[in-house]
Design an enzyme around this catalytic site. Structure first.
Site, mmCIF file in Angstrom:
data_model
loop_
_atom_site.group_PDB
_atom_site.id
_atom_site.type_symbol
_atom_site.label_atom_id
_atom_site.label_comp_id
_atom_site.label_asym_id
_atom_site.label_seq_id
_atom_site.Cartn_x
_atom_site.Cartn_y
_atom_site.Cartn_z
ATOM 1 C CE LYS A 1 51.572 -69.978 39.430
ATOM 2 N NZ LYS A 1 50.884 -68.937 40.199
ATOM 3 N NE ARG B 1 49.228 -73.822 42.938
ATOM 4 C CZ ARG B 1 48.873 -73.418 41.710
ATOM 5 N NH1 ARG B 1 49.291 -74.054 40.658
ATOM 6 N NH2 ARG B 1 48.107 -72.375 41.577
ATOM 7 N NE ARG C 1 43.644 -65.536 35.411
ATOM 8 C CZ ARG C 1 44.550 -66.281 36.055
ATOM 9 N NH1 ARG C 1 45.794 -66.331 35.618
ATOM 10 N NH2 ARG C 1 44.215 -66.916 37.143
ATOM 11 N NE ARG D 1 41.569 -69.813 36.854
ATOM 12 C CZ ARG D 1 42.845 -70.002 37.199
ATOM 13 N NH1 ARG D 1 43.793 -69.838 36.295
ATOM 14 N NH2 ARG D 1 43.165 -70.343 38.413
ATOM 15 N NE ARG E 1 43.619 -68.943 42.802
ATOM 16 C CZ ARG E 1 43.558 -68.231 41.676
ATOM 17 N NH1 ARG E 1 42.533 -67.417 41.458
ATOM 18 N NH2 ARG E 1 44.492 -68.341 40.775
HETATM 19 P P1 AMP Z 1 46.305 -72.193 38.559
HETATM 20 O O1 AMP Z 1 45.647 -72.184 37.235
HETATM 21 O O2 AMP Z 1 47.743 -72.617 38.517
HETATM 22 O O3 AMP Z 1 46.091 -70.921 39.334
HETATM 23 O O4 AMP Z 1 45.561 -73.352 39.411
HETATM 24 C C1 AMP Z 1 44.183 -73.267 39.672
HETATM 25 C C2 AMP Z 1 43.804 -74.234 40.766
HETATM 26 O O5 AMP Z 1 44.116 -75.572 40.348
HETATM 27 C C3 AMP Z 1 44.537 -74.052 42.088
HETATM 28 O O6 AMP Z 1 43.954 -73.055 42.907
HETATM 29 C C4 AMP Z 1 44.414 -75.437 42.683
HETATM 30 O O7 AMP Z 1 43.098 -75.665 43.179
HETATM 31 C C5 AMP Z 1 44.580 -76.334 41.458
HETATM 32 N N1 AMP Z 1 46.004 -76.654 41.215
HETATM 33 C C6 AMP Z 1 46.776 -76.309 40.149
HETATM 34 N N2 AMP Z 1 48.026 -76.790 40.270
HETATM 35 C C7 AMP Z 1 48.048 -77.443 41.458
HETATM 36 C C8 AMP Z 1 49.053 -78.140 42.182
HETATM 37 N N3 AMP Z 1 50.312 -78.262 41.725
HETATM 38 N N4 AMP Z 1 48.702 -78.690 43.378
HETATM 39 C C9 AMP Z 1 47.455 -78.595 43.858
HETATM 40 N N5 AMP Z 1 46.467 -77.944 43.254
HETATM 41 C C10 AMP Z 1 46.752 -77.365 42.061
#
Ligand code: AMP
Length: 210
Positions: free
Chosen positions: A8, A83, A122, A155, A166
Protein backbone atom coordinates in the site's frame (compact mmCIF):
# COMPACT_ATOMS: atom_id res chain seq x y z
CA UNK A 1 -6.57 -1.31 0.79
CA UNK A 2 -4.82 -4.60 1.23
CA UNK A 3 -3.25 -6.78 3.91
CA UNK A 4 -0.17 -5.57 5.78
CA UNK A 5 2.84 -5.72 3.48
CA UNK A 6 0.80 -5.95 0.28
CA UNK A 7 2.45 -2.75 -0.97
CA UNK A 8 0.00 0.00 0.00
CA UNK A 9 2.67 2.48 1.07
CA UNK A 10 4.85 1.87 -1.97
CA UNK A 11 1.90 2.33 -4.34
CA UNK A 12 0.52 5.34 -2.48
CA UNK A 13 3.88 7.12 -2.78
CA UNK A 14 4.13 6.27 -6.50
CA UNK A 15 0.58 7.49 -7.15
CA UNK A 16 1.16 10.67 -5.15
CA UNK A 17 4.21 11.49 -7.31
CA UNK A 18 2.57 10.49 -10.61
CA UNK A 19 -0.53 12.65 -10.11
CA UNK A 20 1.14 15.24 -7.89
CA UNK A 21 -1.40 14.87 -5.09
CA UNK A 22 -0.92 14.62 -1.31
CA UNK A 23 -0.67 11.17 0.26
CA UNK A 24 -2.31 10.79 3.66
CA UNK A 25 -0.64 7.84 5.39
CA UNK A 26 -2.01 7.17 8.85
CA UNK A 27 0.80 4.70 9.68
CA UNK A 28 3.48 7.33 8.93
CA UNK A 29 1.58 10.02 10.86
CA UNK A 30 1.28 7.74 13.88
CA UNK A 31 4.94 6.61 13.70
CA UNK A 32 6.01 10.25 13.54
CA UNK A 33 3.94 11.06 16.63
CA UNK A 34 5.50 8.09 18.46
CA UNK A 35 9.05 9.13 17.59
CA UNK A 36 8.36 12.73 18.61
CA UNK A 37 6.87 11.51 21.88
CA UNK A 38 3.70 13.62 21.53
CA UNK A 39 0.54 12.89 23.52
CA UNK A 40 -0.93 11.23 20.42
CA UNK A 41 2.23 9.15 20.03
CA UNK A 42 2.04 7.97 23.63
CA UNK A 43 -1.55 6.88 23.14
CA UNK A 44 -0.80 5.06 19.88
CA UNK A 45 2.51 3.36 20.69
CA UNK A 46 1.21 0.37 22.69
CA UNK A 47 -1.32 -0.63 20.02
CA UNK A 48 1.24 -0.32 17.22
CA UNK A 49 3.89 -2.41 18.96
CA UNK A 50 1.40 -5.24 19.38
CA UNK A 51 0.16 -5.02 15.79
CA UNK A 52 -3.30 -3.90 16.95
CA UNK A 53 -5.29 -1.09 15.38
CA UNK A 54 -4.96 2.24 17.17
CA UNK A 55 -8.28 3.34 18.69
CA UNK A 56 -10.77 4.56 16.08
CA UNK A 57 -11.42 7.94 17.73
CA UNK A 58 -7.68 8.73 17.75
CA UNK A 59 -7.13 7.83 14.10
CA UNK A 60 -10.34 9.48 12.91
CA UNK A 61 -9.26 12.65 14.74
CA UNK A 62 -5.90 12.85 12.95
CA UNK A 63 -7.42 12.12 9.54
CA UNK A 64 -10.17 14.68 10.03
CA UNK A 65 -7.62 17.31 11.01
CA UNK A 66 -5.41 16.47 8.01
CA UNK A 67 -8.34 16.55 5.61
CA UNK A 68 -9.29 19.99 6.83
CA UNK A 69 -6.15 21.45 5.18
CA UNK A 70 -6.46 23.33 1.93
CA UNK A 71 -4.11 21.29 -0.28
CA UNK A 72 -6.59 18.57 -1.22
CA UNK A 73 -8.53 20.39 -3.96
CA UNK A 74 -6.85 18.49 -6.80
CA UNK A 75 -7.32 15.14 -5.11
CA UNK A 76 -5.54 13.00 -2.54
CA UNK A 77 -4.79 9.41 -1.72
CA UNK A 78 -5.52 7.73 1.59
CA UNK A 79 -3.05 5.04 2.57
CA UNK A 80 -3.98 2.76 5.47
CA UNK A 81 -7.30 4.43 6.21
CA UNK A 82 -10.09 3.42 6.72
CA UNK A 83 -9.28 0.18 8.50
CA UNK A 84 -12.52 -0.53 10.40
CA UNK A 85 -16.25 -0.09 9.91
CA UNK A 86 -16.28 2.91 12.25
CA UNK A 87 -13.47 4.55 10.31
CA UNK A 88 -15.26 3.92 7.01
CA UNK A 89 -18.41 5.53 8.43
CA UNK A 90 -16.38 8.50 9.68
CA UNK A 91 -14.76 8.86 6.26
CA UNK A 92 -18.19 9.07 4.60
CA UNK A 93 -19.10 11.82 7.04
CA UNK A 94 -15.82 13.74 6.48
CA UNK A 95 -16.12 13.48 2.70
CA UNK A 96 -19.73 14.64 2.82
CA UNK A 97 -18.70 17.67 4.77
CA UNK A 98 -16.00 18.42 2.19
CA UNK A 99 -18.54 17.83 -0.59
CA UNK A 100 -16.31 15.29 -2.26
CA UNK A 101 -16.12 11.53 -2.58
CA UNK A 102 -13.80 8.61 -3.14
CA UNK A 103 -13.34 7.81 -6.85
CA UNK A 104 -11.59 4.49 -6.53
CA UNK A 105 -10.62 1.98 -3.89
CA UNK A 106 -7.50 0.13 -4.93
CA UNK A 107 -7.39 -3.34 -3.42
CA UNK A 108 -3.98 -5.03 -3.50
CA UNK A 109 -3.95 -8.79 -3.64
CA UNK A 110 -0.80 -10.58 -2.47
CA UNK A 111 0.01 -14.06 -1.21
CA UNK A 112 0.83 -14.43 2.52
CA UNK A 113 4.26 -16.00 1.67
CA UNK A 114 5.20 -12.99 -0.45
CA UNK A 115 4.13 -10.66 2.32
CA UNK A 116 6.08 -12.40 5.10
CA UNK A 117 9.25 -12.33 3.04
CA UNK A 118 8.68 -8.75 1.98
CA UNK A 119 8.12 -7.45 5.49
CA UNK A 120 11.11 -9.19 6.98
CA UNK A 121 13.33 -7.59 4.30
CA UNK A 122 11.61 -4.19 4.39
CA UNK A 123 13.51 -1.18 5.70
CA UNK A 124 11.92 2.24 6.16
CA UNK A 125 13.47 5.69 6.30
CA UNK A 126 13.15 7.22 9.76
CA UNK A 127 13.14 10.69 8.22
CA UNK A 128 11.00 10.72 5.04
CA UNK A 129 9.21 7.34 5.21
CA UNK A 130 10.70 6.01 1.92
CA UNK A 131 10.48 2.24 1.69
CA UNK A 132 13.27 -0.19 0.67
CA UNK A 133 13.57 -3.94 0.17
CA UNK A 134 17.00 -5.40 0.91
CA UNK A 135 16.95 -7.54 -2.24
CA UNK A 136 14.59 -5.89 -4.75
CA UNK A 137 15.09 -2.25 -3.86
CA UNK A 138 18.25 -1.93 -1.77
CA UNK A 139 19.50 1.52 -0.75
CA UNK A 140 22.63 2.77 -2.58
CA UNK A 141 24.46 3.19 0.74
CA UNK A 142 23.80 0.57 3.38
CA UNK A 143 21.48 1.81 6.11
CA UNK A 144 20.88 5.22 4.49
CA UNK A 145 17.95 6.59 2.49
CA UNK A 146 18.68 7.42 -1.19
CA UNK A 147 16.28 10.37 -1.10
CA UNK A 148 17.27 12.18 2.08
CA UNK A 149 20.17 10.29 3.70
CA UNK A 150 17.95 9.45 6.71
CA UNK A 151 18.65 6.35 8.76
CA UNK A 152 16.85 3.18 7.65
CA UNK A 153 15.23 0.95 10.25
CA UNK A 154 13.35 -2.32 10.50
CA UNK A 155 9.92 -1.57 11.93
CA UNK A 156 9.21 -3.20 15.31
CA UNK A 157 5.94 -4.52 13.91
CA UNK A 158 7.64 -6.09 10.85
CA UNK A 159 8.71 -9.13 12.88
CA UNK A 160 7.15 -12.48 12.20
CA UNK A 161 4.92 -12.96 15.27
CA UNK A 162 3.59 -9.41 15.02
CA UNK A 163 3.09 -9.72 11.26
CA UNK A 164 0.93 -12.80 11.80
CA UNK A 165 -1.16 -10.92 14.32
CA UNK A 166 -1.51 -7.94 11.93
CA UNK A 167 -2.90 -10.38 9.38
CA UNK A 168 -5.55 -11.58 11.82
CA UNK A 169 -6.47 -8.00 12.69
CA UNK A 170 -6.72 -7.21 8.98
CA UNK A 171 -9.01 -10.16 8.25
CA UNK A 172 -11.30 -9.45 11.19
CA UNK A 173 -11.50 -5.66 11.24
CA UNK A 174 -10.45 -4.31 7.85
CA UNK A 175 -11.38 -6.87 5.20
CA UNK A 176 -15.16 -6.51 5.93
CA UNK A 177 -15.16 -2.88 4.77
CA UNK A 178 -14.07 -3.92 1.29
CA UNK A 179 -17.64 -5.12 0.75
CA UNK A 180 -18.96 -1.64 1.51
CA UNK A 181 -16.92 -0.23 -1.39
CA UNK A 182 -17.61 -3.22 -3.63
CA UNK A 183 -21.35 -2.57 -3.23
CA UNK A 184 -20.71 0.96 -4.42
CA UNK A 185 -18.76 -0.33 -7.44
CA UNK A 186 -15.59 1.48 -6.37
CA UNK A 187 -13.10 -1.37 -6.04
CA UNK A 188 -10.31 -2.02 -8.54
CA UNK A 189 -7.92 -4.89 -7.95
CA UNK A 190 -4.17 -4.54 -8.20
CA UNK A 191 -1.64 -7.33 -8.42
CA UNK A 192 0.50 -7.31 -5.27
CA UNK A 193 3.05 -9.70 -6.77
CA UNK A 194 4.41 -7.50 -9.57
CA UNK A 195 7.81 -5.80 -9.56
CA UNK A 196 8.13 -2.26 -8.37
CA UNK A 197 9.03 -0.96 -11.86
CA UNK A 198 5.74 -2.31 -13.27
CA UNK A 199 3.55 -0.50 -10.73
CA UNK A 200 3.19 2.84 -12.49
CA UNK A 201 1.93 1.13 -15.68
CA UNK A 202 -0.68 -0.75 -13.70
CA UNK A 203 -1.72 2.43 -11.91
CA UNK A 204 -2.08 4.29 -15.20
CA UNK A 205 -4.15 1.49 -16.68
CA UNK A 206 -6.57 1.74 -13.74
CA UNK A 207 -6.61 5.46 -12.95
CA UNK A 208 -5.86 6.89 -16.38
CA UNK A 209 -3.01 9.13 -17.52
CA UNK A 210 -1.66 11.61 -14.95
P1 AMP B 1 0.89 0.68 8.48
O1 AMP B 1 2.13 1.47 8.36
O2 AMP B 1 -0.23 1.17 7.61
O3 AMP B 1 1.12 -0.80 8.34
O4 AMP B 1 0.37 0.90 9.99
C1 AMP B 1 1.17 0.52 11.08
C2 AMP B 1 0.34 0.48 12.34
O5 AMP B 1 -0.20 1.79 12.60
C3 AMP B 1 -0.87 -0.44 12.31
O6 AMP B 1 -0.54 -1.79 12.61
C4 AMP B 1 -1.74 0.19 13.37
O7 AMP B 1 -1.26 -0.11 14.68
C5 AMP B 1 -1.51 1.68 13.15
N1 AMP B 1 -2.45 2.23 12.15
C6 AMP B 1 -2.17 2.75 10.92
N2 AMP B 1 -3.29 3.17 10.30
C7 AMP B 1 -4.31 2.88 11.15
C8 AMP B 1 -5.72 3.03 11.09
N3 AMP B 1 -6.34 3.56 10.02
N4 AMP B 1 -6.45 2.62 12.17
C9 AMP B 1 -5.86 2.10 13.25
N5 AMP B 1 -4.55 1.90 13.38
C10 AMP B 1 -3.77 2.29 12.34
Amino acid sequence: MGPPGSGKGTRAKIIGKMYDIPVITTGDMLREAVSEGTELGKQAEGYMKKGELVRDDIVIGIVEERMGKSDLDRGFILDGFPRSVRQAEALDRILNKLETMIDTVLYIDAKPETILERLSLRRSCSNCGAIYHLIYKPPENEGACNECGGELFHRDDDREEIILHRFEVYEKQTYPILERYENRGKVQRMDGEINIDEISDEVERILGPP
